[in-house]
Design a protein around this motif. Sequence first.
Motif, PDB file in Angstrom:
ATOM      1  N   GLY A   1       0.786  -1.236   0.000  1.00  0.00           N
ATOM      2  CA  GLY A   1       0.000   0.000   0.000  1.00  0.00           C
ATOM      3  C   GLY A   1       0.808   1.270   0.000  1.00  0.00           C
ATOM      4  O   GLY A   1       0.233   2.366   0.144  1.00  0.00           O
ATOM      5  N   GLU A   2       2.129   1.171  -0.148  1.00  0.00           N
ATOM      6  CA  GLU A   2       2.991   2.350  -0.211  1.00  0.00           C
ATOM      7  C   GLU A   2       3.498   2.537  -1.635  1.00  0.00           C
ATOM      8  O   GLU A   2       3.843   1.566  -2.312  1.00  0.00           O
ATOM      9  CB  GLU A   2       4.172   2.218   0.758  1.00  0.00           C
ATOM     10  CG  GLU A   2       3.753   2.233   2.222  1.00  0.00           C
ATOM     11  CD  GLU A   2       4.949   2.145   3.150  1.00  0.00           C
ATOM     12  OE1 GLU A   2       4.799   2.481   4.345  1.00  0.00           O
ATOM     13  OE2 GLU A   2       6.034   1.744   2.689  1.00  0.00           O
ATOM     14  N   PHE A   3       3.551   3.797  -2.067  1.00  0.00           N
ATOM     15  CA  PHE A   3       3.912   4.118  -3.446  1.00  0.00           C
ATOM     16  C   PHE A   3       5.205   4.938  -3.425  1.00  0.00           C
ATOM     17  O   PHE A   3       5.290   5.959  -2.738  1.00  0.00           O
ATOM     18  CB  PHE A   3       2.781   4.916  -4.115  1.00  0.00           C
ATOM     19  CG  PHE A   3       1.457   4.210  -4.082  1.00  0.00           C
ATOM     20  CD1 PHE A   3       1.057   3.413  -5.144  1.00  0.00           C
ATOM     21  CD2 PHE A   3       0.612   4.329  -2.982  1.00  0.00           C
ATOM     22  CE1 PHE A   3      -0.163   2.763  -5.118  1.00  0.00           C
ATOM     23  CE2 PHE A   3      -0.610   3.684  -2.958  1.00  0.00           C
ATOM     24  CZ  PHE A   3      -0.996   2.894  -4.021  1.00  0.00           C
ATOM     25  N   ARG A   4       6.172   4.469  -4.191  1.00  0.00           N
ATOM     26  CA  ARG A   4       7.461   5.158  -4.314  1.00  0.00           C
ATOM     27  C   ARG A   4       7.793   5.327  -5.788  1.00  0.00           C
ATOM     28  O   ARG A   4       7.650   4.381  -6.563  1.00  0.00           O
ATOM     29  CB  ARG A   4       8.576   4.363  -3.616  1.00  0.00           C
ATOM     30  CG  ARG A   4       8.437   4.274  -2.105  1.00  0.00           C
ATOM     31  CD  ARG A   4       9.506   3.368  -1.512  1.00  0.00           C
ATOM     32  NE  ARG A   4       9.509   3.381  -0.063  1.00  0.00           N
ATOM     33  CZ  ARG A   4       8.724   2.603   0.684  1.00  0.00           C
ATOM     34  NH1 ARG A   4       7.883   1.748   0.100  1.00  0.00           N
ATOM     35  NH2 ARG A   4       8.775   2.678   2.005  1.00  0.00           N
ATOM     36  N   GLN A   5       8.228   6.520  -6.144  1.00  0.00           N
ATOM     37  CA  GLN A   5       8.597   6.768  -7.540  1.00  0.00           C
ATOM     38  C   GLN A   5      10.063   6.395  -7.758  1.00  0.00           C
ATOM     39  O   GLN A   5      10.948   6.846  -7.015  1.00  0.00           O
ATOM     40  CB  GLN A   5       8.372   8.227  -7.913  1.00  0.00           C
ATOM     41  CG  GLN A   5       8.620   8.509  -9.394  1.00  0.00           C
ATOM     42  CD  GLN A   5       8.280   9.940  -9.764  1.00  0.00           C
ATOM     43  OE1 GLN A   5       7.780  10.706  -8.947  1.00  0.00           O
ATOM     44  NE2 GLN A   5       8.550  10.290 -11.019  1.00  0.00           N
ATOM     45  N   TYR A   6      10.282   5.572  -8.775  1.00  0.00           N
ATOM     46  CA  TYR A   6      11.641   5.152  -9.103  1.00  0.00           C
ATOM     47  C   TYR A   6      12.282   6.205 -10.001  1.00  0.00           C
ATOM     48  O   TYR A   6      11.758   6.539 -11.067  1.00  0.00           O
ATOM     49  CB  TYR A   6      11.625   3.796  -9.814  1.00  0.00           C
ATOM     50  CG  TYR A   6      12.978   3.344 -10.299  1.00  0.00           C
ATOM     51  CD1 TYR A   6      13.912   2.821  -9.408  1.00  0.00           C
ATOM     52  CD2 TYR A   6      13.325   3.463 -11.641  1.00  0.00           C
ATOM     53  CE1 TYR A   6      15.164   2.408  -9.861  1.00  0.00           C
ATOM     54  CE2 TYR A   6      14.565   3.052 -12.100  1.00  0.00           C
ATOM     55  CZ  TYR A   6      15.483   2.526 -11.195  1.00  0.00           C
ATOM     56  OH  TYR A   6      16.725   2.129 -11.637  1.00  0.00           O
ATOM     57  N   LYS A   7      13.458   6.723  -9.553  1.00  0.00           N
ATOM     58  CA  LYS A   7      14.139   7.775 -10.298  1.00  0.00           C
ATOM     59  C   LYS A   7      15.570   7.388 -10.650  1.00  0.00           C
ATOM     60  O   LYS A   7      16.382   8.248 -10.979  1.00  0.00           O
ATOM     61  CB  LYS A   7      14.142   9.070  -9.490  1.00  0.00           C
ATOM     62  CG  LYS A   7      12.747   9.635  -9.229  1.00  0.00           C
ATOM     63  CD  LYS A   7      12.820  10.940  -8.457  1.00  0.00           C
ATOM     64  CE  LYS A   7      11.420  11.489  -8.208  1.00  0.00           C
ATOM     65  NZ  LYS A   7      11.456  12.786  -7.469  1.00  0.00           N
ATOM     66  N   GLY A   8      15.881   6.096 -10.562  1.00  0.00           N
ATOM     67  CA  GLY A   8      17.237   5.646 -10.885  1.00  0.00           C
ATOM     68  C   GLY A   8      17.423   5.374 -12.358  1.00  0.00           C
ATOM     69  O   GLY A   8      16.559   5.685 -13.196  1.00  0.00           O
ATOM     70  N   PRO A   9      18.569   4.762 -12.705  1.00  0.00           N
ATOM     71  CA  PRO A   9      18.842   4.415 -14.113  1.00  0.00           C
ATOM     72  C   PRO A   9      17.790   3.440 -14.639  1.00  0.00           C
ATOM     73  O   PRO A   9      17.241   2.613 -13.899  1.00  0.00           O
ATOM     74  CB  PRO A   9      20.228   3.771 -14.052  1.00  0.00           C
ATOM     75  CG  PRO A   9      20.836   4.290 -12.785  1.00  0.00           C
ATOM     76  CD  PRO A   9      19.706   4.464 -11.820  1.00  0.00           C
ATOM     77  N   ARG A  10      17.559   3.493 -15.938  1.00  0.00           N
ATOM     78  CA  ARG A  10      16.497   2.681 -16.532  1.00  0.00           C
ATOM     79  C   ARG A  10      17.045   1.489 -17.320  1.00  0.00           C
ATOM     80  O   ARG A  10      16.471   1.095 -18.321  1.00  0.00           O
ATOM     81  CB  ARG A  10      15.629   3.561 -17.428  1.00  0.00           C
ATOM     82  CG  ARG A  10      14.876   4.635 -16.659  1.00  0.00           C
ATOM     83  CD  ARG A  10      14.153   5.582 -17.573  1.00  0.00           C
ATOM     84  NE  ARG A  10      13.487   6.628 -16.826  1.00  0.00           N
ATOM     85  CZ  ARG A  10      12.883   7.677 -17.375  1.00  0.00           C
ATOM     86  NH1 ARG A  10      12.891   7.814 -18.716  1.00  0.00           N
ATOM     87  NH2 ARG A  10      12.305   8.596 -16.631  1.00  0.00           N
ATOM     88  N   ASP A  11      18.118   0.907 -16.824  1.00  0.00           N
ATOM     89  CA  ASP A  11      18.597  -0.342 -17.423  1.00  0.00           C
ATOM     90  C   ASP A  11      18.123  -1.504 -16.557  1.00  0.00           C
ATOM     91  O   ASP A  11      17.721  -1.329 -15.396  1.00  0.00           O
ATOM     92  CB  ASP A  11      20.122  -0.326 -17.533  1.00  0.00           C
ATOM     93  CG  ASP A  11      20.796  -0.127 -16.192  1.00  0.00           C
ATOM     94  OD1 ASP A  11      21.116  -1.121 -15.521  1.00  0.00           O
ATOM     95  OD2 ASP A  11      20.961   1.060 -15.773  1.00  0.00           O
TER      96      ASP A  11
END
Length: 242
Positions: free
Chosen positions: A64-74
């Motif tokens: 139920g927790e939402f975190r936005q991923y902002k790392g490299p996209r590989d």
Amino acid sequence: MVEFYAPWCPACNALAPTWSDLSKRMRRKQLGVRTGAVDVTKSPGLSGRFVVTALPTIYHVKDGEFRQYKGPRDVDSMLGYIEEQRWKQTDPVPGWKAPNSLQMSLVAEFFKLSQALRNVHNMLMETYGLPTWGSYLIFAVGTIFLGALLGLLLVCIIDFLYPPRRPDKVFVSQAEADKLLEKKEEELINDDIVDDAEKDSDEEKNSPPDTSEDDDEKQVSEGGGDNERATEVRKRRPRKAD
């Protein structure tokens, strides 16, 4: 892991093979993680819940927790984000901004409305051949009409909930009304009398001092030969009291 994309987005199209490879490797390692992709053009409400302002946008969802991923996209970076639990180092979205909150549900409805209006705009130009300014004019007139209608509805609701206070009416008999009228007339007459008295008092204060008859005779006698032809004595100026 959820990716928000659009078919017309070049960065989203470039990420598509990587995202597919990530999904396969997660299933192969049996990490218990599923991947998903949301087309914002087909699900504007869902993109509104997550406040997607850039594409592609990736979210990590767990318990139920939402975190936005902002790392490299590989693939390796995103896979390590899950396996090494680096997602714990990212602060979750605050409760007031969480996609499952009530306010974000309202935001989702606005996103749906904006998408519907965009579809109408495209239909007016492509199907009916209207120019761009013609479509904008129709939307402007509709917005003004809708705003006036909503304003009228709001005023009616306010008047219904909080009706304006009306002055209380006092009923009196005819005799009491005549007495009140006579009393009012007496007050007006008394005011006129007081005003006249004050006016007379001011005139007396401003009038020049009177000279007595004795002073007049004395002035005549002192005049000598020059005043022999004066046969009349200046009369005393009558006072207002006389």
